[in-house]
Design an enzyme around this catalytic site. Structure first.
Site, PDB file in Angstrom:
ATOM      1  N   GLU A 108       0.844  -1.192   0.000  1.00 12.85           N
ATOM      2  CA  GLU A 108       0.000   0.000   0.000  1.00 12.85           C
ATOM      3  C   GLU A 108       0.880   1.244   0.000  1.00 12.85           C
ATOM      4  OE1 GLU A 108      -2.737  -0.284   3.277  1.00 12.85           O
ATOM      5  OE2 GLU A 108      -3.650  -2.094   2.483  1.00 12.85           O
ATOM      6  N   HIS A 132      -8.811   1.423   2.975  1.00 10.54           N
ATOM      7  CA  HIS A 132      -8.596   1.060   4.386  1.00 10.54           C
ATOM      8  C   HIS A 132      -8.646   2.348   5.212  1.00 10.54           C
ATOM      9  CE1 HIS A 132      -7.229  -1.600   7.561  1.00 10.54           C
ATOM     10  NE2 HIS A 132      -6.265  -0.763   7.863  1.00 10.54           N
TER      11      HIS A 132
END
Length: 169
Positions: A108, A132
């Site tokens: 990420e 997220h």
């Protein structure tokens, strides 16, 4: 802790709850502790909420996806390192799993060529990737601020910090 909170919500929907955890021995009332292989073979929904450790890296890989009940759904809301994303892609493409939902991936932000960025995976109707960002909600931010205050007070008193493994001071 997250699993217990999710369990309360799921039981409110009438779901039968099972869990597999090498550490937690006694779950909430109405839950069953099962070996991972047995849980995978029987569950309609598998929610992965394990911590990211050396022992849990690729906890869910090709053998585990093959053990899952055909037509089951897999959800990862913990850490990307828990899942072999290439194996997941194969299980979804083959139709073995009905679907998967993720809010985390291994890298990420994902670099170009990462399995989770492959246009064919993101185009699959049985895969959902969300940001997220649950930590950024107002209640979550308040909880983080409250935990910070609790931890400062615990530090001053020489106690164990909230949200930290037991035995760490």
């Amino acid at each position: 802790h997250i699993g217990r909170h999710v369990g309360v919500l799921a039981s409110g929907l009438g779901m039968q709850l099972s869990y597999s955890d090498p550490v937690v021995q006694g779950g909430e009332p109405g839950t069953r502790r099962l070996p991972l292989d047995e849980l995978l073979a029987s569950a309609d929904f598998v929610l992965c909420l394990a911590p990211a450790t050396a022992e849990t890296e690729n906890l869910m890989s090709a053998p585990q996806f093959a053990r899952m009940k055909p037509g089951a759904f897999f959800i990862n809301a913990a850490r990307g390192s828990l899942v072999d994303e290439v194996a997941l892609t194969r299980a979804l493409r083959a139709g073995w799993l009905a679907g998967a939902g993720f809010d985390v991936i291994t890298a990420e932000p994902p670099p170009a060529g990462h399995p989770m960025v492959a246009p064919e995976l993101l185009a699959l109707p049985n895969f959902l990737l969300t940001p997220h960002v649950a930590w950024a909600s107002r209640p979550a931010m308040q909880q983080l601020a409250d935990q910070l205050i609790d931890n400062i007070e615990a530090f001053v008193a020489g106690l164990v910090f909230v949200g930290v493994l037991e035995g760490v001071r």
